[in-house]
Motif scaffolding. Sequence first.
Motif, PDB file in Angstrom:
ATOM      1  N   LYS A 223      -0.178  13.553   4.777  1.00 16.32           N
ATOM      2  CA  LYS A 223       0.107  12.606   3.691  1.00 16.32           C
ATOM      3  C   LYS A 223      -0.035  11.165   4.172  1.00 16.32           C
ATOM      4  O   LYS A 223      -0.593  10.320   3.470  1.00 16.32           O
ATOM      5  CB  LYS A 223       1.505  12.863   3.125  1.00 16.32           C
ATOM      6  CG  LYS A 223       1.583  14.175   2.360  1.00 16.32           C
ATOM      7  CD  LYS A 223       2.885  14.512   1.669  1.00 16.32           C
ATOM      8  CE  LYS A 223       4.139  13.873   2.054  1.00 16.32           C
ATOM      9  NZ  LYS A 223       5.333  14.430   1.390  1.00 16.32           N
ATOM     10  N   ALA A 224       0.457  10.871   5.383  1.00 18.61           N
ATOM     11  CA  ALA A 224       0.350   9.524   5.932  1.00 18.61           C
ATOM     12  C   ALA A 224      -1.113   9.132   6.137  1.00 18.61           C
ATOM     13  O   ALA A 224      -1.513   7.990   5.857  1.00 18.61           O
ATOM     14  CB  ALA A 224       1.121   9.420   7.244  1.00 18.61           C
ATOM     15  N   LEU A 225      -1.928  10.076   6.610  1.00 19.83           N
ATOM     16  CA  LEU A 225      -3.339   9.787   6.823  1.00 19.83           C
ATOM     17  C   LEU A 225      -4.087   9.584   5.507  1.00 19.83           C
ATOM     18  O   LEU A 225      -4.999   8.762   5.424  1.00 19.83           O
ATOM     19  CB  LEU A 225      -3.981  10.900   7.646  1.00 19.83           C
ATOM     20  CG  LEU A 225      -3.499  10.974   9.101  1.00 19.83           C
ATOM     21  CD1 LEU A 225      -4.011  12.239   9.771  1.00 19.83           C
ATOM     22  CD2 LEU A 225      -3.912   9.742   9.873  1.00 19.83           C
ATOM     23  N   ILE A 226      -3.696  10.305   4.469  1.00 12.59           N
ATOM     24  CA  ILE A 226      -4.315  10.113   3.149  1.00 12.59           C
ATOM     25  C   ILE A 226      -3.986   8.717   2.613  1.00 12.59           C
ATOM     26  O   ILE A 226      -4.857   8.016   2.086  1.00 12.59           O
ATOM     27  CB  ILE A 226      -3.870  11.212   2.165  1.00 12.59           C
ATOM     28  CG1 ILE A 226      -4.489  12.547   2.576  1.00 12.59           C
ATOM     29  CG2 ILE A 226      -4.246  10.853   0.725  1.00 12.59           C
ATOM     30  CD1 ILE A 226      -3.929  13.745   1.825  1.00 12.59           C
ATOM     31  N   VAL A 227      -2.736   8.298   2.776  1.00 11.57           N
ATOM     32  CA  VAL A 227      -2.343   6.952   2.339  1.00 11.57           C
ATOM     33  C   VAL A 227      -3.106   5.896   3.132  1.00 11.57           C
ATOM     34  O   VAL A 227      -3.626   4.933   2.568  1.00 11.57           O
ATOM     35  CB  VAL A 227      -0.816   6.761   2.484  1.00 11.57           C
ATOM     36  CG1 VAL A 227      -0.421   5.313   2.291  1.00 11.57           C
ATOM     37  CG2 VAL A 227      -0.073   7.646   1.486  1.00 11.57           C
ATOM     38  N   ALA A 228      -3.197   6.088   4.453  1.00 14.39           N
ATOM     39  CA  ALA A 228      -3.920   5.128   5.295  1.00 14.39           C
ATOM     40  C   ALA A 228      -5.393   5.068   4.907  1.00 14.39           C
ATOM     41  O   ALA A 228      -5.985   3.982   4.851  1.00 14.39           O
ATOM     42  CB  ALA A 228      -3.772   5.517   6.765  1.00 14.39           C
ATOM     43  N   ASN A 229      -5.990   6.209   4.607  1.00 16.30           N
ATOM     44  CA  ASN A 229      -7.392   6.242   4.202  1.00 16.30           C
ATOM     45  C   ASN A 229      -7.595   5.493   2.884  1.00 16.30           C
ATOM     46  O   ASN A 229      -8.571   4.751   2.728  1.00 16.30           O
ATOM     47  CB  ASN A 229      -7.869   7.690   4.068  1.00 16.30           C
ATOM     48  CG  ASN A 229      -9.362   7.773   3.912  1.00 16.30           C
ATOM     49  OD1 ASN A 229     -10.097   7.176   4.666  1.00 16.30           O
ATOM     50  ND2 ASN A 229      -9.803   8.533   2.916  1.00 16.30           N
ATOM     51  N   GLY A 230      -6.677   5.672   1.951  1.00 14.41           N
ATOM     52  CA  GLY A 230      -6.764   4.940   0.680  1.00 14.41           C
ATOM     53  C   GLY A 230      -6.679   3.439   0.888  1.00 14.41           C
ATOM     54  O   GLY A 230      -7.396   2.657   0.243  1.00 14.41           O
ATOM     55  N   PHE A 231      -5.809   3.010   1.800  1.00 12.12           N
ATOM     56  CA  PHE A 231      -5.680   1.595   2.101  1.00 12.12           C
ATOM     57  C   PHE A 231      -6.979   1.047   2.687  1.00 12.12           C
ATOM     58  O   PHE A 231      -7.453  -0.019   2.293  1.00 12.12           O
ATOM     59  CB  PHE A 231      -4.518   1.382   3.079  1.00 12.12           C
ATOM     60  CG  PHE A 231      -4.344  -0.046   3.509  1.00 12.12           C
ATOM     61  CD1 PHE A 231      -3.810  -0.979   2.648  1.00 12.12           C
ATOM     62  CD2 PHE A 231      -4.710  -0.430   4.784  1.00 12.12           C
ATOM     63  CE1 PHE A 231      -3.654  -2.295   3.046  1.00 12.12           C
ATOM     64  CE2 PHE A 231      -4.554  -1.746   5.189  1.00 12.12           C
ATOM     65  CZ  PHE A 231      -4.020  -2.681   4.320  1.00 12.12           C
ATOM     66  N   ILE A 232      -7.569   1.788   3.613  1.00 12.38           N
ATOM     67  CA  ILE A 232      -8.824   1.356   4.229  1.00 12.38           C
ATOM     68  C   ILE A 232      -9.950   1.310   3.196  1.00 12.38           C
ATOM     69  O   ILE A 232     -10.778   0.393   3.194  1.00 12.38           O
ATOM     70  CB  ILE A 232      -9.190   2.264   5.420  1.00 12.38           C
ATOM     71  CG1 ILE A 232      -8.172   2.050   6.545  1.00 12.38           C
ATOM     72  CG2 ILE A 232     -10.608   2.012   5.910  1.00 12.38           C
ATOM     73  CD1 ILE A 232      -8.265   3.053   7.663  1.00 12.38           C
ATOM     74  N   GLU A 233     -10.002   2.282   2.295  1.00 15.57           N
ATOM     75  CA  GLU A 233     -11.029   2.271   1.247  1.00 15.57           C
ATOM     76  C   GLU A 233     -10.861   1.069   0.323  1.00 15.57           C
ATOM     77  O   GLU A 233     -11.847   0.463  -0.093  1.00 15.57           O
ATOM     78  CB  GLU A 233     -10.976   3.566   0.444  1.00 15.57           C
ATOM     79  CG  GLU A 233     -11.541   4.757   1.188  1.00 15.57           C
ATOM     80  CD  GLU A 233     -11.468   6.046   0.394  1.00 15.57           C
ATOM     81  OE1 GLU A 233     -10.921   6.057  -0.730  1.00 15.57           O
ATOM     82  OE2 GLU A 233     -11.962   7.063   0.906  1.00 15.57           O
ATOM     83  N   ALA A 234      -9.615   0.706   0.015  1.00 13.23           N
ATOM     84  CA  ALA A 234      -9.360  -0.469  -0.825  1.00 13.23           C
ATOM     85  C   ALA A 234      -9.836  -1.734  -0.112  1.00 13.23           C
ATOM     86  O   ALA A 234     -10.434  -2.621  -0.740  1.00 13.23           O
ATOM     87  CB  ALA A 234      -7.882  -0.565  -1.176  1.00 13.23           C
ATOM     88  N   GLN A 235      -9.583  -1.825   1.187  1.00  9.10           N
ATOM     89  CA  GLN A 235     -10.050  -2.982   1.952  1.00  9.10           C
ATOM     90  C   GLN A 235     -11.574  -3.041   1.964  1.00  9.10           C
ATOM     91  O   GLN A 235     -12.158  -4.118   1.819  1.00  9.10           O
ATOM     92  CB  GLN A 235      -9.549  -2.915   3.396  1.00  9.10           C
ATOM     93  CG  GLN A 235      -8.108  -3.284   3.567  1.00  9.10           C
ATOM     94  CD  GLN A 235      -7.723  -3.277   5.035  1.00  9.10           C
ATOM     95  OE1 GLN A 235      -8.117  -2.388   5.790  1.00  9.10           O
ATOM     96  NE2 GLN A 235      -6.952  -4.259   5.436  1.00  9.10           N
ATOM     97  N   LEU A 236     -12.207  -1.898   2.125  1.00  7.99           N
ATOM     98  CA  LEU A 236     -13.666  -1.844   2.141  1.00  7.99           C
ATOM     99  C   LEU A 236     -14.236  -2.286   0.797  1.00  7.99           C
ATOM    100  O   LEU A 236     -15.193  -3.063   0.745  1.00  7.99           O
ATOM    101  CB  LEU A 236     -14.136  -0.433   2.476  1.00  7.99           C
ATOM    102  CG  LEU A 236     -15.645  -0.215   2.566  1.00  7.99           C
ATOM    103  CD1 LEU A 236     -16.258  -1.109   3.630  1.00  7.99           C
ATOM    104  CD2 LEU A 236     -15.932   1.242   2.864  1.00  7.99           C
ATOM    105  N   ASP A 237     -13.651  -1.827  -0.298  1.00  8.82           N
ATOM    106  CA  ASP A 237     -14.110  -2.239  -1.626  1.00  8.82           C
ATOM    107  C   ASP A 237     -13.966  -3.744  -1.809  1.00  8.82           C
ATOM    108  O   ASP A 237     -14.851  -4.401  -2.365  1.00  8.82           O
ATOM    109  CB  ASP A 237     -13.332  -1.505  -2.721  1.00  8.82           C
ATOM    110  CG  ASP A 237     -13.716  -0.043  -2.832  1.00  8.82           C
ATOM    111  OD1 ASP A 237     -14.796   0.333  -2.339  1.00  8.82           O
ATOM    112  OD2 ASP A 237     -12.926   0.727  -3.410  1.00  8.82           O
ATOM    113  N   GLU A 238     -12.848  -4.297  -1.329  1.00  9.13           N
ATOM    114  CA  GLU A 238     -12.632  -5.743  -1.441  1.00  9.13           C
ATOM    115  C   GLU A 238     -13.680  -6.509  -0.627  1.00  9.13           C
ATOM    116  O   GLU A 238     -14.242  -7.505  -1.098  1.00  9.13           O
ATOM    117  CB  GLU A 238     -11.233  -6.096  -0.943  1.00  9.13           C
ATOM    118  CG  GLU A 238     -10.911  -7.571  -1.051  1.00  9.13           C
ATOM    119  CD  GLU A 238      -9.527  -7.909  -0.547  1.00  9.13           C
ATOM    120  OE1 GLU A 238      -9.302  -9.085  -0.234  1.00  9.13           O
ATOM    121  OE2 GLU A 238      -8.675  -7.008  -0.438  1.00  9.13           O
ATOM    122  N   LEU A 239     -13.969  -6.035   0.568  1.00  9.06           N
ATOM    123  CA  LEU A 239     -14.968  -6.709   1.395  1.00  9.06           C
ATOM    124  C   LEU A 239     -16.361  -6.598   0.799  1.00  9.06           C
ATOM    125  O   LEU A 239     -17.154  -7.532   0.890  1.00  9.06           O
ATOM    126  CB  LEU A 239     -14.953  -6.131   2.805  1.00  9.06           C
ATOM    127  CG  LEU A 239     -13.712  -6.469   3.627  1.00  9.06           C
ATOM    128  CD1 LEU A 239     -13.720  -5.697   4.936  1.00  9.06           C
ATOM    129  CD2 LEU A 239     -13.617  -7.961   3.889  1.00  9.06           C
TER     130      LEU A 239
END
Length: 72
Positions: free
Chosen positions: A35-51
């Motif tokens: 669950k923690a890794l899924i949350v972390a992956n979502g955060f990284i994907e959001a950062q990638l979309d923003e960039l």
Amino acid sequence: MSAAAEPAVPAEGDLELAADQAIEACGGDAREAVKALIVANGFIEAQLDELRTKVSTGYARGRLPQARDRKE
């Protein structure tokens, strides 16, 4: 150099060590680690979309899947 970067494939031992570290960080609970890794992956994907929205189309030379909306 190719236009698309190839993802690095970690060695099997590296994956095992990383999995053990993630589980240990979650108190030994594998489900919590997932669950923690899924949350972390979502955060990284959001950062990638923003960039991606901040990179110009010319600089990316059309390599990004989503084109940046232009201000008119």
